[in-house]
Design an enzyme around this catalytic site. Structure first.
Site, short mmCIF file in Angstrom:
data_model
loop_
_atom_site.label_atom_id
_atom_site.label_comp_id
_atom_site.label_asym_id
_atom_site.label_seq_id
_atom_site.Cartn_x
_atom_site.Cartn_y
_atom_site.Cartn_z
N HIS A 56 14.65 51.36 47.97
CA HIS A 56 13.43 50.86 47.33
C HIS A 56 13.18 51.47 45.96
CE1 HIS A 56 11.47 49.31 51.31
NE2 HIS A 56 12.50 48.61 50.90
N PHE A 61 40.81 84.51 48.89
CA PHE A 61 39.95 85.12 47.89
C PHE A 61 40.68 85.25 46.55
CE2 PHE A 61 37.35 85.98 51.43
CZ PHE A 61 36.10 86.36 50.98
N LYS A 63 42.00 98.81 54.56
CA LYS A 63 42.73 98.55 53.32
C LYS A 63 43.22 99.88 52.75
CE LYS A 63 38.73 98.80 50.20
NZ LYS A 63 37.96 98.09 49.15
#
Length: 479
Positions: free
Chosen positions: A150, A355, A390
């Site tokens: 509309h 990443f 890590k």
């Protein structure tokens, strides 16, 4: 949850997973954001004609009466639209929930931009269509299409308002009729905030019904069951209930099933249930490993590959950032299982986001990593944490990135499953979850706690963890 409601949730979830779901949004959702509904919009028009808006049900005719009285001059109608819809309102929780679901097709009769705003705020690229010309063009990289049948507030002079507009619609907006007809045949719609008094939609639904008499697709409508209003007589209330029941049965002609709720917040709760159940079919696996002790690298990779294969076999989706030392094994197991059947594709069941470690600027890298993690985690319902270590300056330390993903997953309400036996950050997180098990898992705490504790016990081979881990995931996907 009532049986009809449970049935709706199950079936609509199936359509979501198969990319067959669509939404049709009416004025009810915009009203909750602070915009006026049709009676509110047309109230000054009715007053100018000497009519009482409370007594008028055909508001399209009301707009036409105004045009007839003003030599078809639309200025006041256009100004009303600008005055009422130009202010930028905040999307409601329902808009935001709909934007987070994997829905690509949105239809609306509303002039505002609440749907677009909610989608864009969620990072989605919107292709809005409110002119015939726009239907022939495609925005690059779009992941959501909003059809505004509309019109749009930016073009109030072209908004569909009056009888003239509706009577000309199939000539002036023929491509929209064709597009909506096709979507209603091919997709399962959920109607929200819609009264089903729109003549355009009624015409389209009627055409589909006559053409697909016994083969119409199932659609759903969420609606509040009529309750007695303040100062409403019993006779008036009974009449309203009778009318609602008649409309509900009439919608069944178009295979639109009405799912009633007791109050409007229940609609939000229902959408939240759908989102929650959809997301829990995706498992986010977080972890990294420069050191694989207490096991060997080969043993850990075998465990991860078997885990990934089992998750895919259960028709779950895996989300992973390709963490150091674990990403390759997860991809290997997932892809092998996906390729073992022709019914699946990698894109459907494996969301892999390596990443971008090459970003040299620390601030920019952190900003990018945060966005990456958010996009990976927000689509999942279960978060699994493995190892998490890590190498830094010649030493093996716990990975703070795994901790960041844990905190983000916790904030977004994911089920948290640290595999404590795998050591390092995973052990630290396992200790935290076990110590606060009642908060993390307020339902079925005892059973979940038992399975989770098994994931923290020392084992000679990580494969011994597969059974309790998969049992826990099975339980959570069905909770």
């Amino acid at each position: 949850m009532y049986r009809d409601t449970e049935d709706f949730v199950d079936k609509y979830l199936k359509e979501l997973r198969e990319n067959n779901a669509a939404v049709f949004v009416g004025a009810g959702l915009s009203r909750a954001a602070g915009y006026v509904d049709w009676p509110g919009l047309m109230s000054p028009i009715a007053a100018g004609l000497g009519l009482d808006i409370a007594k008028e049900s055909d508001l399209v005719a009301l707009a036409q009466y105004h045009l007839n009285a003003n030599a078809t001059n639309r200025h006041q109608l256009n100004q009303l639209l600008i005055d009422e819809f130009s202010d930028l309102k905040e999307p409601t929780d329902n808009h935001k929930l709909l934007a987070r679901l994997p829905i690509h097709t949105y239809w609306t009769t509303n002039y505002d931009r609440l749907i677009e705003s909610a989608l864009e705020a969620g990072g989605r690229r919107v292709d809005a269509k409110y002119t015939n010309e726009q239907l022939a063009m495609t925005r690059r990289g779009r992941d959501a299409v909003v059809y505004k049948m509309h019109g749009d507030i930016e073009h109030p002079d072209k908004a569909v308002l009056s009888k003239d507009d509706y009577e000309r619609y199939h000539n002036s907006h023929g491509p929209f009729v064709t597009a909506l007809s096709g979507d209603l045949v091919e997709k399962t719609f959920l109607f929200l905030g819609f009264s089903f008094t729109d003549p355009n939609l009624d015409f389209i639904l009627s055409r589909i019904r006559t053409r697909f008499t016994q083969h119409q697709r199932q659609h759903y409508c969420l609606a509040k069951r009529r309750t007695r209003l303040k100062n409403e007589s019993k006779a008036e209330f009974d009449y309203a209930v009778t009318k609602q029941n008649l409309v509900t049965r009439d919608l069944l002609r178009f295979n639109i099933k009405t799912i009633f709720v007791s109050d409007f917040p229940d609609i939000t709760n229902l959408l939240q249930t759908i989102e929650h159940r959809y997301r829990r079919r995706t498992v986010f696996i977080s972890g990294s490993a420069a050191d694989f002790s207490p096991w060997s690298r080969a043993a850990m990779e075998e465990f991860l590959a078997k885990l990934a294969r089992a998750l895919i076999e259960k028709d779950l989706r895996i989300s992973n950032g390709f963490g150091l030392g674990i990403g390759g094994a997860i991809v290997t197991g997932a892809v092998q299982q996906i390729y073992s059947t022709r019914q699946r594709s990698i894109e459907e069941q494996l969301m892999l986001r390596p990443f971008p470690f090459g970003i040299s600027d620390a601030t920019e890298r952190e900003k990018t990593f945060k966005r990456y993690r958010n996009e990976l985690i927000e689509q999942a319902g279960i978060a699994l944490f493995v190892m998490g270590n890590k190498e830094a300056e010649g030493k093996i330390i716990s990975a703070e990135g795994v901790r960041a993903e844990f905190e983000l997953a916790k904030a977004k309400g994911l089920y948290l499953i640290p595999v404590g036996s795998s050591g390092f950050m995973a052990t630290e997180l396992w200790n935290e979850v076990v110590a606060d098990i009642a908060t993390c898992y307020p339902k079925n705490t005892k059973k979940i706690g038992s399975l989770l504790k098994a994931l923290g016990q020392p084992v000679k081979n990580p494969n011994e963890l597969l059974e309790p881990l998969l049992k826990l995931i099975d339980h959570l996907t069905k909770e």
